[in-house]
Each structure stands twice: as structure tokens, then as C-alpha cells.
Enzyme design. Structure first.
Site, short mmCIF file in Angstrom:
data_model
loop_
_atom_site.label_atom_id
_atom_site.label_comp_id
_atom_site.label_asym_id
_atom_site.label_seq_id
_atom_site.Cartn_x
_atom_site.Cartn_y
_atom_site.Cartn_z
N PRO A 189 0.83 -1.21 0.00
CA PRO A 189 0.00 0.00 0.00
C PRO A 189 0.87 1.26 0.00
O PRO A 189 2.03 1.21 0.43
CB PRO A 189 -0.79 -0.12 1.31
CG PRO A 189 0.07 -0.95 2.21
CD PRO A 189 0.83 -1.89 1.31
N ASP A 190 0.27 2.37 -0.45
CA ASP A 190 1.00 3.63 -0.57
C ASP A 190 0.95 4.37 0.76
O ASP A 190 0.26 5.38 0.91
CB ASP A 190 0.34 4.45 -1.70
CG ASP A 190 1.03 5.76 -1.97
OD1 ASP A 190 2.21 5.92 -1.57
OD2 ASP A 190 0.40 6.65 -2.57
N ILE A 191 1.67 3.85 1.76
CA ILE A 191 1.62 4.45 3.11
C ILE A 191 3.03 4.80 3.62
O ILE A 191 3.32 4.62 4.79
CB ILE A 191 0.88 3.53 4.11
CG1 ILE A 191 1.49 2.11 4.12
CG2 ILE A 191 -0.60 3.47 3.83
CD1 ILE A 191 0.98 1.23 5.25
#
Ligand code: SPV
Ligand code: MG
Length: 306
Positions: free
Chosen positions: A69-71
Site C-alpha cells: 500500500p502507498d503508506i
């Protein structure tokens, strides 16, 4: 593909040069050396023969490519090592998506590392806490960074630079988090005051009117600060319309990975559907073109358009 001999300093300066030369600079997301070669040699039809002036290293696509995920999970040094691989076969300048820039004290090191590698600019967004992709739907997902803290990040980042060419571009997330227009404008002013070399006005609305309105206002207030658009959510807007509103740089932020992903899905299903490879081949580039790539700088002949 061939090995690039463009030096880091020359590549780094090429973004500022493009901004001073071109009325409008467009860059495209790349996530691998191959995607960079394709982007660098792509050319539009028609008299203007548009081409890309540079690359965008996206946190979203770098993460998605690795199934994450883009975290803000990826290590920046790892991402920089992938950029090195891209630089080894390309010549265009690159803007790195720096997420929030991390802690202020860490950001100084990141700036030096990017500069050393020949990255031309970093975009940092004015959010704090657990960062999520700005295009994610839903309320309460994002926290705005305190203005003073974000300004300190910008000013300390600028002070950490060894040269003058590297750019720190502040990304206004106020339209994403629902801040009043005046607060977004105030934040923009504070970031410019702190030394920001450019401003991204980000939005996930399909209606671009708020973005264009803010750009017109910011252009009036800070005519020398390049305004940056990432029109993923409002793709029907034209470059001309963005330019007329005051934008100087446009980032096509994730299209190369999205295109590749769709093609991979299609191919994998076609093989299963037909129990053979023939139908899958229709959506693949010829093997001969892949084989010729080490010598051929323009390996990809574009498919006829519909
Ligand atoms: C990215 O490409 O990772 C970006 C741009 O940050 S966006 O996904 O539009 O937020
Ligand atoms: Mg990102």
C-alpha cells in the site's frame, strides 16, 4: 536500451532549464528502466510533436509494483537505488514523490541523497501522521501537517542543499482534506516564504474548477513560483487549459503502471480463456522488439490508434 552517460549535475539542472525554456513542462510516471526508455522516446503526432520533458517517481506506483500500500512504507534509499537504475539508461530529469518528507531531521538527509544522485526536485505533501494516498475516497483519512512544522521542513531542506538547482516543491493537500480556500492560500504563502521552489495544487475531484481557480490566484500572488498539477482525477482537462490557469508543470502520475497492469491482466486471462497463447499475443509487443532493445533506442513502435 543503451547505457546513459549523462552526469548527475547536468541531469539535476535539466528540470530548471526546461522550466525556463518551455512555456509548459510535462513529466510522466516511470517505475523501471524500461518504462523510462519508453517515456523518453515517446513522441506525439502532429506538428507540435509533443514529448515528455522528464519523469515522475511515484510513491503510489513504486509501492503498487511491489504489492504494497502507498503508506510511506518504502525505504527512500531503496527508491533512490531504483532511480539509479532508471538513470543508467535514460537522460531526462526526474521529480521524486517524497510523500510527507518524513521527519524534519530526516528530510535534510533525504535532500542531500537526492541531490547527490541527480534527482532534480522533490514534492512533499503537507500531511502528517500515517500517510495515505490522496486519491483514496473516504473522510478522515488524512491529517494536515501543522504549518510551522511543514515550513521548517522546507526551510531546513533548502538549507541542506549543496547547490542551487535542486527544487523542493510543496504539495497543497487542502483541497483533498476540505480546508477552506483561504487556508489553502495562507498555507501556500507560508510555504513560499519558507523557501518552496514550486507548489502542487492537489485534488481528487473530477471537477477541476477549484484547482484552476486556486492556480489563477496563486499565479497572481507568486508569478515566479511554478505551479504544478497532477490531473489524475480530472483527466479531461487539457494542457492548454492548465497553462492558461497558470500551471507550468504537469505530472502524469501513474499512467505507465496502470497501463502495464491492465495489459498483464488481459494477457493472463486470455491465455486461460483460450488454452493457448495466440490471443494473448495480440495485446503483446513482438518478441523481436524486446530482443532488439539493447541496441535500439526506440524499441517500441506505437500501435495504430483507433
Ligand atoms: C503518487 O503518484 O504517488 C502521488 C500522486 O502522490 S497521487 O497518487 O495522485 O496522490
Ligand atoms: Mg505519492
Amino acid at each position: 536500451m543503451s547505457i546513459s552517460s549523462v552526469g548527475n549535475e547536468i541531469r539535476l539542472a535539466a528540470l530548471r532549464e526546461a522550466l525556463s525554456r518551455e512555456k509548459f513542462v510535462r513529466i510522466l510516471e516511470v517505475h523501471s528502466p524500461l518504462s523510462a526508455v519508453i517515456a523518453e522516446h515517446a513522441q506525439g503526432v502532429g506538428p507540435t510533436k509533443r514529448s515528455f520533458h522528464g519523469f515522475w517517481s511515484s510513491s503510489l506506483t513504486d509501492s503498487a509494483l511491489r504489492g504494497l500500500p502507498d503508506i510511506e512504507l518504502l525505504d527512500s534509499n531503496l527508491r533512490l537505488s531504483w532511480i539509479d537504475q532508471i538513470f543508467s539508461v535514460s537522460t531526462l530529469p526526474l521529480v521524486m514523490d517524497g510523500d510527507t518528507g518524513g521527519r524534519v531531521s530526516h528530510f535534510e538527509y533525504l535532500v542531500r541523497a537526492m541531490e547527490r544522485r541527480g534527482v532534480s526536485a522533490v514534492v512533499i505533501e503537507d500531511k502528517s501522521g500515517e500517510k495515505r494516498n490522496s486519491l483514496l475516497p473516504g473522510k478522515g483519512l488524512h491529517t494536515m501537517a501543522p504549518v510551522e512544522e511543514f515550513c521548517e521542513k522546507i526551510s531546513r531542506g533548502k538549507a541542506a542543499q549543496a547547490g542551487t538547482d535542486f527544487m523542493i516543491i510543496a504539495r497543497l493537500e487542502g483541497l483533498i482534506t476540505g480546508l477552506p480556500r483561504q487556508e489553502v492560500l495562507d498555507r501556500a504563502g507560508a510555504y513560499v516564504e519558507a523557501g518552496a521552489d514550486g507548489l502542487v495544487i492537489h485534488s481528487r475531484s473530477a471537477d477541476e474548477s477549484l484547482v484552476l481557480d486556486l492556480a489563477r490566484e496563486l499565479r497572481k500572488r507568486y508569478p515566479h513560483i511554478p505551479l504544478v498539477s497532477i490531473p489524475t482525477a480530472y483527466p479531461s482537462v487539457t494542457e492548454q487549459e492548465l497553462h492558461e490557469a497558470g500551471f507550468r508543470l504537469i505530472i502524469y502520475a501513474n499512467h505507465m503502471l496502470r497501463a502495464a497492469t491492465r495489459a498483464m491482466e488481459e494477457v493472463s486471462h486470455r491465455i486461460l480463456d483460450h488454452g493457448r497463447a495466440l490471443e494473448a499475443g495480440e495485446v503483446c509487443i513482438e518478441t523481436s522488439k524486446i530482443l532488439s532493445m539493447p541496441e535500439d533506442k526506440r524499441p517500441i513502435v506505437r500501435a495504430p490508434r483507433h
